[in-house]
Design a protein around this motif. Structure first.
Motif, short mmCIF file in Angstrom:
data_model
loop_
_atom_site.label_atom_id
_atom_site.label_comp_id
_atom_site.label_asym_id
_atom_site.label_seq_id
_atom_site.Cartn_x
_atom_site.Cartn_y
_atom_site.Cartn_z
N SER A 1 0.82 -1.21 0.00
CA SER A 1 0.00 0.00 0.00
C SER A 1 0.86 1.26 0.00
CB SER A 1 -0.94 0.00 1.21
OG SER A 1 -1.85 -1.09 1.15
N ARG B 1 1.12 3.81 -3.33
CA ARG B 1 0.80 5.24 -3.22
C ARG B 1 1.96 6.10 -3.68
NH1 ARG B 1 -2.80 7.95 1.45
NH2 ARG B 1 -2.85 10.06 0.60
N LYS C 1 -1.71 7.71 -5.36
CA LYS C 1 -2.97 7.47 -4.66
C LYS C 1 -2.96 6.05 -4.12
CE LYS C 1 -5.19 8.32 -8.49
NZ LYS C 1 -6.25 8.52 -9.51
N HIS D 1 -7.04 1.43 -3.21
CA HIS D 1 -8.51 1.45 -3.27
C HIS D 1 -9.01 2.65 -4.04
CE1 HIS D 1 -9.11 4.68 -0.27
NE2 HIS D 1 -8.03 4.18 0.33
N ARG D 2 -8.29 3.80 -3.96
CA ARG D 2 -8.72 4.98 -4.71
C ARG D 2 -8.44 4.83 -6.20
NH1 ARG D 2 -10.55 10.31 -4.13
NH2 ARG D 2 -11.13 10.82 -6.28
N TRP D 3 -7.30 4.20 -6.54
CA TRP D 3 -7.02 3.94 -7.95
C TRP D 3 -8.10 3.05 -8.54
CZ3 TRP D 3 -6.59 -0.04 -11.28
CH2 TRP D 3 -6.00 0.21 -12.53
N LEU E 1 -11.19 2.62 -7.47
CA LEU E 1 -12.46 3.33 -7.54
C LEU E 1 -12.49 4.27 -8.74
CD1 LEU E 1 -15.13 3.60 -5.99
CD2 LEU E 1 -14.10 5.53 -4.75
N ASP E 2 -11.41 5.01 -8.95
CA ASP E 2 -11.34 5.91 -10.10
C ASP E 2 -11.43 5.14 -11.41
OD1 ASP E 2 -11.09 8.05 -8.41
OD2 ASP E 2 -8.91 8.27 -8.66
N VAL F 1 -21.40 7.13 -5.48
CA VAL F 1 -19.97 7.29 -5.77
C VAL F 1 -19.77 8.07 -7.06
CG1 VAL F 1 -17.83 6.07 -6.31
CG2 VAL F 1 -19.34 5.20 -4.52
N ARG G 1 -20.47 11.74 -6.51
CA ARG G 1 -19.44 12.39 -5.70
C ARG G 1 -18.18 12.67 -6.51
NH1 ARG G 1 -15.52 9.90 -2.63
NH2 ARG G 1 -16.64 7.90 -2.70
N LEU G 2 -17.80 11.74 -7.37
CA LEU G 2 -16.56 11.89 -8.11
C LEU G 2 -16.70 12.67 -9.42
CD1 LEU G 2 -14.92 8.36 -7.65
CD2 LEU G 2 -14.54 10.44 -6.33
#
Length: 249
Positions: A180, A184, A189, A192-194, A196-197, A232, A235-236
């Protein structure tokens, strides 16, 4: 002395493969065969090649593969020990020559000593630079290039699935915390954010190019419920997926 080069440039049809599990400190010898693990190394890892001096009665090269437990495939790297016809100009560190010779001698026995091979291989791994340590294109403190490619490919292939970050860490041969942090640093990032994007990017592709209903798009992008997907996405992206689809038409 020794050099690193890509695995695809090496020809080793008769090379025995010694697979070392670093976490379990175990070893398993695999004889050459069609479909051997050697093929899995192509285009994935740099291969550290060590050319040894000629030795009567030792005509087999040895491919040493080292990985961590739980990896979906060969995870960490490889060392190819190759006999040279003329080793007059080759100079090796004494410890490397001695340890490599132990491996060759063990291979020539009828029943190779797996624990011994594991210990010797781990000692070699400590003194021989490999792809994990010598990756000039990698970000300092980040993932090695091969780890980044493998992590992104693993997640890209599973955008419609739910999986823990430990699965991605395993294929990179790292602990969850180490992976992790390195991810990053390399990608800017957390994993989990990668993911999600990327799922939202995929959703926008489907919204724009297919007539699929929102519920199906949500499932195709790894969201268990349409309501979660809508929240989601809004929001994004700044607007609900239905409104975004109409605006993009």
């Amino acid at each position: 002395m020794y050099r690193a080069e890509t695995a695809c440039s090496v020809r080793y049809p008769q090379t025995p493969t010694l697979v070392i599990d670093l976490a379990q400190r175990s070893a398993a010898l695999e004889r050459p065969s069609e479909g051997t693990h050697v093929q899995a190394l192509r285009d994935r890892l740099a291969l550290t090649e060590i050319v040894l001096g000629p030795d009567d009665g030792a005509d087999d090269d040895l491919l040493l593969v080292y990985r961590t437990v739980g990896a979906a495939d060969l995870g960490a790297g490889a060392i190819l020990f190759r006999r040279a016809l003329d080793a007059g100009d080759i100079v090796h560190p004494p410890a490397l020559r001695s340890l490599a010779q132990v491996l060759f001698d063990t291979l020539r026995t009828e029943e190779p000593n797996a624990p011994l091979m594991a210990h010797v291989a781990m000692a070699l791994r400590a003194i021989v630079p490999g792809p994990l340590r010598d990756d000039p294109g990698a970000v300092r403190g980040g993932l090695a290039n091969w780890q980044e490619r493998r992590a992104l490919a693993f997640m890209e292939q599973r955008l419609d699935q739910s999986f823990p970050v430990s699965d991605v860490a395993d294929v990179c041969g790292l602990s969850v915390n180490h992976f992790s942090r390195a991810f990053r640093r390399s990608l800017g990032k957390p994993p989990h954010r990668w993911l999600l994007d990327r799922r939202i990017d995929r959703a926008r592709e489907l919204l724009q190019t297919t007539p699929l209903p929102l519920a199906d798009i949500a499932l195709a992008c790894g969201f268990a419920e349409q309501s979660h997907f809508t929240r989601v996405f809004t929001r994004l992206v700044g607007m609900p997926p239905g409104a975004w689809r109409r605006a993009s038409e």
